[in-house]
Design a protein around this motif. Structure first.
Motif, short mmCIF file in Angstrom:
data_model
loop_
_atom_site.label_atom_id
_atom_site.label_comp_id
_atom_site.label_asym_id
_atom_site.label_seq_id
_atom_site.Cartn_x
_atom_site.Cartn_y
_atom_site.Cartn_z
N GLY A 139 0.82 -1.19 0.00
CA GLY A 139 0.00 0.00 0.00
C GLY A 139 0.86 1.25 0.00
O GLY A 139 2.06 1.20 -0.31
N GLU A 140 0.28 2.37 0.37
CA GLU A 140 1.01 3.63 0.38
C GLU A 140 2.25 3.55 1.27
O GLU A 140 3.34 3.95 0.87
N ALA A 141 2.11 3.02 2.46
CA ALA A 141 3.25 2.89 3.37
C ALA A 141 3.09 1.65 4.24
O ALA A 141 3.46 1.66 5.41
N GLU B 269 4.58 -0.91 12.72
CA GLU B 269 5.26 -2.19 12.96
C GLU B 269 6.48 -2.25 12.06
O GLU B 269 6.37 -2.09 10.84
N LEU B 270 7.67 -2.48 12.65
CA LEU B 270 8.92 -2.47 11.90
C LEU B 270 9.26 -3.83 11.30
O LEU B 270 10.12 -3.92 10.43
N VAL B 271 8.60 -4.89 11.77
CA VAL B 271 8.79 -6.24 11.24
C VAL B 271 7.42 -6.89 11.09
O VAL B 271 6.44 -6.43 11.68
N PRO B 272 7.31 -7.95 10.31
CA PRO B 272 5.99 -8.58 10.09
C PRO B 272 5.32 -9.05 11.38
O PRO B 272 5.96 -9.64 12.26
N ARG C 156 11.87 3.87 0.32
CA ARG C 156 11.65 4.68 1.52
C ARG C 156 11.36 3.78 2.72
O ARG C 156 10.51 2.89 2.64
N GLY C 157 12.05 4.04 3.83
CA GLY C 157 11.93 3.15 4.97
C GLY C 157 11.15 3.68 6.14
O GLY C 157 10.98 2.95 7.12
N ARG C 158 10.68 4.93 6.08
CA ARG C 158 10.00 5.49 7.25
C ARG C 158 8.78 4.65 7.63
O ARG C 158 8.17 4.00 6.80
N ASN C 159 8.46 4.67 8.92
CA ASN C 159 7.36 3.89 9.50
C ASN C 159 7.59 2.38 9.45
O ASN C 159 6.68 1.60 9.71
N GLY C 160 8.83 1.96 9.09
CA GLY C 160 9.13 0.53 9.09
C GLY C 160 8.56 -0.21 7.91
O GLY C 160 8.45 -1.44 7.93
N ASP D 37 14.05 -1.27 10.97
CA ASP D 37 14.42 0.13 11.19
C ASP D 37 13.57 1.02 10.29
O ASP D 37 12.67 0.55 9.61
N VAL D 38 13.87 2.33 10.31
CA VAL D 38 13.08 3.28 9.52
C VAL D 38 13.97 3.99 8.51
O VAL D 38 13.62 5.06 8.02
#
Length: 556
Positions: free
Chosen positions: A25-27, A57-60, A412-416, A422-423
């Protein structure tokens, strides 16, 4: 097409670890495993992760599905997933459709607030007025129907039923009885069928912000059959030419995209939509598993069409810079970028900021900034074994490879959203922390206390292995500019004997490295040595100061 038999490796068929589908999705990202479970990670706002809360959530993490009054131990077995901009969908093996996340346009299938956890859309086929339209063409009765596939666009939701009927809800073009009804997108929270396809079989569907494309076959064709007799339709908003009809006029009802009509000699077998552009894969009808082409049309200002310019196009054009004689297995579109993966394991991307979908204000440190208007091989041409699917979010990309047992992400990694713990933004593919838990079901009966201890120990070892694998990939990427690609990157002596002859392998590695790899290795080595020297000097200064302080202390 390259032969991958020699590269294949035996993998245990553990369905709880095997990823069979991904959606971005978007993020946020969601995945479906072979045992019917769903995992999600990334931004939690609006409840799009389905965890019951809005935290990132940074991981599944596992998404739980519950039926009211269900028998203990029973659960929904999910067989399909989809991700919109801020909402998610899932369909179970009994045809039940679930939704969660943002609901401003009714894209969750009901008129109400956002849902932080999966919501079961009740009475999907019992909407007023849907019965006659289905039965007029001699199709199955309503009680025999069930949903088999779900798809989502920005604020739109779609479903394909068991006889190929297409249903839509959310921010959709309303159906009108007039000959040329105006396109006026509005929120419709109740799923409704598309009458133009009654008596036909919708094979695949995709949607963007406000446009839809559908691959439609004749009546009676099954989803696992050939796409040879299918036709491509498009409708919705068209201000960027994203319908591929040669103009920019909106369409309220589905129109045939003539470039791929039945006389074209081409078979369309995969379709995808960005916000305002469309991409699809074709092959020649006489050679369905031979070389294939990627076609794009619509908004091109950021190079997302891959035509070597930033011009938009209302007519489908092939992406000419992709290699010939390659079979493409999957295509997807982000907000302003496009990605494809070939059967021999190479990924190409193009569009906004290096084809990664990154925004212009991103802080590039080692990568040259700027949009890519032609395909660029991701990570310098690294090969991913047994690719399954590529999926694009607004500014990130996810790839399932190794037959479903490895998951990579970048952008892009923000919000995990990359699932790497990490972000940070990642410009090269990085291993997702997957699986995030180890499931082990044994044939023999094991006492509960022993089983619990064994499971905990295996989880601990799995977690350690996952961390080691990730850091090996990061280190390998820092030196060689590409991710760690398992077997081919493991030193030969370690593979065959378990003993690592460092001197010999180091020499052979230097011999086989090209100039760019040697320069990168030299920079990495000099930086490492510089840091070591700094630390030695600092320790030496500390020792001298300590000696001076001790010698100058008053003696009694």
């Amino acid at each position: 097409m390259e032969d991958q038999a020699a590269a294949a490796i035996p993998i245990s068929e553990d369905l709880s670890r095997k990823i069979i589908s991904i959606a971005a999705g978007e993020a946020h990202t969601i995945v479906l495993t072979g045992d019917g479970c769903v995992y999600s990670w990334g931004r939690g706002m609006f409840g799009r992760l389905g965890t019951g809360k809005e935290s990132d959530e940074l991981v599944p993490v596992r998404v739980e599905f519950e039926f009211s009054g269900q028998v203990a131990g029973d659960r929904a077995r999910i067989v399909g997933i989809a991700a919109g901009a801020y909402h998610s969908l899932a369909v179970s093996d009994d045809g039940s459709v679930w939704s969660w996340g943002y609901n401003i346009y009714g894209q969750l299938g009901f008129d109400g607030e956002n849902s932080l956890a999966p919501y079961l859309i009740k009475s999907f086929f019992e909407q007023e007025g849907s019965s006659s339209s289905l039965n007029d063409s001699g199709r199955e009765t309503r009680s025999d129907l069930k949903v088999c596939t779900v798809k989502a666009g920005s604020m739109m939701s779609l479903a394909i039923d068991s006889v190929g009927g297409l249903w839509m809800w959310g921010n959709v073009p309303p159906q009108d009885s007039g000959p040329e009804p105006p396109v006026s997108f509005t929120g419709i929270p109740i799923p409704f069928p598309i009458p133009e396809f009654h008596g036909r079989t919708v094979l695949k569907v995709a949607c963007g912000d406000e446009h839809v494309v559908a691959l439609v076959g004749p009546s009676g064709i099954h989803k696992d059959n050939s796409y040879d007799d299918s036709v491509l339709y498009s409708w919705g908003n068209n201000h960027r030419g994203q319908l591929g009809l040669g103009d920019r006029e909106r369409r309220a009802i589905p129109q045939i995209v003539e470039t791929f009509n039945q006389d074209s000699g081409l078979t369309v077998y995969d379709i995808a939509c960005g916000a305002h552009h469309t991409a699809l894969l074709t092959c020649k009808k006489e050679n369905p598993k031979g070389p294939s082409n990627c076609w794009t049309f619509g908004f091109g200002e950021n190079g997302q069409l891959g035509h070597g310019s930033t011009k938009s196009s209302s007519i489908p054009e092939p992406v000419s810079e992709l290699p010939e004689h390659t079979y493409l297995v999957s295509v997807d579109c982000g907000l302003f970028h496009t990605s494809v993966v070939s059967s021999n394991g190479y990924v190409w991307s193009w569009g906004m900021e290096r084809g990664l979908g990154l925004c212009p204000d991103v802080n590039f440190t080692e990568v040259e900034a700027g949009d890519d208007s032609v395909p660029r091989k991701i990570s310098g041409g690294s090969r991913f074994r047994d690719p399954v699917q590529v999926s694009c979010g607004a500014a990130h990309t996810v790839l399932v490879a190794n037959g479903g047992y490895k998951l990579w992400s970048w952008g892009r990694g923000r919000n995990g959203v990359l699932g790497s713990g990490d972000v940070s933004d990642h410009y090269v593919p990085t291993l997702v922390f997957w699986p995030n838990e180890l499931k082990s079901e044994k044939e023999e009966v094991v006492p509960d206390d022993e089983k619990s201890a064994s499971t905990e120990e295996m989880k601990r070892l799995e977690s350690k292995l996952m961390v080691m694998e990730r850091y090996a990939s990061i280190l390998h990427g820092s030196i060689f500019g590409k991710p760690f690609n398992e077997e081919e990157d493991i030193p030969y002596s370690l593979r065959v004997s378990g003993y690592f002859d460092m001197g010999k392998e180091w020499g052979e590695m230097l011999e086989s490295a090209d100039k760019s790899q040697l320069m990168r290795l030299q920079a990495f080595y000099e930086d490492m040595i510089g840091r070591v020297k700094d630390k030695v000097l600092q320790r030496r200064i500390q020792e001298i100061m300590k000696d001076c302080l001790q010698s100058s202390a008053p003696r009694h």
